[in-house]
Design a protein around this motif. Structure first.
Motif, PDB file in Angstrom:
ATOM      1  N   GLN A 262       0.834  -1.203   0.000  1.00  0.00           N
ATOM      2  CA  GLN A 262       0.000   0.000   0.000  1.00  0.00           C
ATOM      3  C   GLN A 262       0.861   1.242   0.000  1.00  0.00           C
ATOM      4  O   GLN A 262       0.565   2.213  -0.711  1.00  0.00           O
ATOM      5  N   ARG A 264       3.783   1.484  -1.276  1.00  0.00           N
ATOM      6  CA  ARG A 264       4.395   1.595  -2.620  1.00  0.00           C
ATOM      7  C   ARG A 264       3.384   2.132  -3.614  1.00  0.00           C
ATOM      8  O   ARG A 264       3.708   2.965  -4.456  1.00  0.00           O
ATOM      9  N   LEU A 265       2.120   1.672  -3.487  1.00  0.00           N
ATOM     10  CA  LEU A 265       1.083   2.151  -4.395  1.00  0.00           C
ATOM     11  C   LEU A 265       0.810   3.624  -4.168  1.00  0.00           C
ATOM     12  O   LEU A 265       0.564   4.380  -5.130  1.00  0.00           O
ATOM     13  N   GLU A 267       2.971   5.825  -3.144  1.00  0.00           N
ATOM     14  CA  GLU A 267       4.081   6.559  -3.762  1.00  0.00           C
ATOM     15  C   GLU A 267       3.902   6.640  -5.264  1.00  0.00           C
ATOM     16  O   GLU A 267       4.120   7.692  -5.874  1.00  0.00           O
ATOM     17  N   LYS A 268       3.480   5.553  -5.874  1.00  0.00           N
ATOM     18  CA  LYS A 268       3.261   5.552  -7.306  1.00  0.00           C
ATOM     19  C   LYS A 268       2.143   6.513  -7.685  1.00  0.00           C
ATOM     20  O   LYS A 268       2.219   7.220  -8.699  1.00  0.00           O
ATOM     21  N   TYR A 269       1.068   6.516  -6.851  1.00  0.00           N
ATOM     22  CA  TYR A 269      -0.070   7.393  -7.128  1.00  0.00           C
ATOM     23  C   TYR A 269       0.342   8.832  -7.080  1.00  0.00           C
ATOM     24  O   TYR A 269       0.046   9.624  -7.982  1.00  0.00           O
ATOM     25  N   GLY A 271       3.359   9.985  -7.379  1.00  0.00           N
ATOM     26  CA  GLY A 271       4.300  10.266  -8.468  1.00  0.00           C
ATOM     27  C   GLY A 271       3.587  10.496  -9.778  1.00  0.00           C
ATOM     28  O   GLY A 271       3.975  11.373 -10.560  1.00  0.00           O
ATOM     29  N   GLN A 272       2.528   9.742 -10.050  1.00  0.00           N
ATOM     30  CA  GLN A 272       1.774   9.930 -11.281  1.00  0.00           C
ATOM     31  C   GLN A 272       1.077  11.268 -11.279  1.00  0.00           C
ATOM     32  O   GLN A 272       0.993  11.947 -12.314  1.00  0.00           O
ATOM     33  N   LYS A 275       3.589  13.902 -12.045  1.00  0.00           N
ATOM     34  CA  LYS A 275       4.011  13.830 -13.455  1.00  0.00           C
ATOM     35  C   LYS A 275       2.979  14.484 -14.346  1.00  0.00           C
ATOM     36  O   LYS A 275       3.307  15.235 -15.273  1.00  0.00           O
ATOM     37  N   LYS A 312      -7.989   6.236 -19.378  1.00  0.00           N
ATOM     38  CA  LYS A 312      -6.851   7.024 -18.914  1.00  0.00           C
ATOM     39  C   LYS A 312      -6.717   8.270 -19.733  1.00  0.00           C
ATOM     40  O   LYS A 312      -6.347   9.319 -19.258  1.00  0.00           O
TER      41      LYS A 312
END
Length: 313
Positions: A262, A264-265, A267-269, A271-272, A275, A312
């Motif tokens: 969770q 890691r997800l 962090e990815k969220y 980061g997206q 971006k 998306k």
């Protein structure tokens, strides 16, 4: 006077008688045979060694040599089947095997053998063309020996062999044969040259063919190697992915693993989001910034779904 003449006659008679006694003693060498006549009739044959004859009754009439001897056949004119005049000479090899027949069967076996060889040679050459006389000398030799062998018993000789020494042709025939031989050599040289060129062309074609085959086989092998390399790479990547998925599944089987995922997800969220903000120069914030804990809980593994690419966009 009369006594003197008588003594002289008696002395001469004694010498003659002594000569006859000495002459009656014969020493026959090896490979010789002496024919003895008694009162003009054949008596016996003396072999090698010492022999004593009866004077005035026995006489050595013939002395035969039993060794093989060579007799030349003088050149003679012959006409071939195609009417070409040639001169042929040869050599006879013979030996006496029966001294009695050689002495009484014929007056001169040497002369007779030569004459028979000449007549036989003329007959055989007359049945051949000019070219055959040069190529088939062995046939002529064989036929002459065959004819002479028929007289062995009567003449007491044995013909070992007959050999043609030379075959002489007229000058015009020699010139024609030389021109023919020259033309034949040139023909053979031309054929040999053409065969050499043909073989060279065949060899070049074979070489090019083998080169093309080797290049194509090399290219095929290269592609096979590349394909095998790609296949091995895909296989290894799939195996590595499978291993990583198994490890992730093992990690998610406990609570700490889920919390780490969770995190890691999240962090990815985030980061997206940053971006997207960098790409559009916009600021993206959640609808309820004060409720951060609920937003993170919304990223639970149980609620994650795959968003199609169209949505998306």
């Amino acid at each position: 006077m009369i006594e003197t003449i008588s003594q002289i006659v008696l002395g001469l008679l004694s010498i003659y008688i002594l000569y006859k006694f000495i002459q009656s003693i014969q020493l026959v060498p090896t490979q010789r045979a002496y024919i003895v006549e008694r009162l003009g009739n054949y008596h016996k044959t003396l072999g090698p060694g010492f022999h004593a004859l009866i004077p005035f009754f026995d006489q050595v009439k013939y002395r035969q040599d039993l060794r093989e001897e060579t007799i030349e056949v003088q050149p003679q004119e012959c006409f071939t089947k195609d009417n070409v005049k040639v001169e042929v000479d040869g050599v006879i090899y013979l030996a006496v095997i029966d001294p009695v027949n050689a002495s009484y069967g014929i007056t001169d076996y040497r002369f007779a053998a030569v004459q028979l060889a000449q007549t036989t040679t003329r007959s055989i050459v007359g049945t051949m063309n000019l070219d055959d006389t040069f190529e088939d000398r062995a046939i002529i030799n064989k036929e002459v020996v065959k004819v002479l062998s028929e007289m062995e018993q009567a003449w007491g000789i044995r013909v070992m062999r007959y050999e043609i020494k030379n075959i002489y042709t007229p000058k015009t025939i020699q010139n024609a044969m030389e021109r023919q031989m020259t033309a034949e050599r040139e023909r053979r040289a031309t054929i040999a040259k053409s065969e050499g060129i043909m073989q060279s062309t065949i060899n070049d074609a074979e070489g090019e063919k083998k080169e093309i085959i080797n290049v194509s086989e090399g290219e095929m092998q290269r592609r096979i190697n590349e394909a095998e390399g790609v296949a091995e790479e895909i296989t290894e990547l799939a195996e590595a992915t499978a291993v990583s998925i198994e490890e992730i599944a093992d990690a998610l089987s406990n609570d700490k693993g889920k919390e780490a995922m969770q995190m890691r997800l999240a962090e990815k969220y985030i980061g997206q989001l940053s971006k997207l903000a960098d790409d559009s120069n916009d600021i993206i914030i959640p609808t309820d910034i004060t409720n951060y804990d609920d937003m993170i809980k919304g990223l639970s593994l149980d609620k994650i779904s795959i968003i199609p690419d169209e949505e998306k966009k």
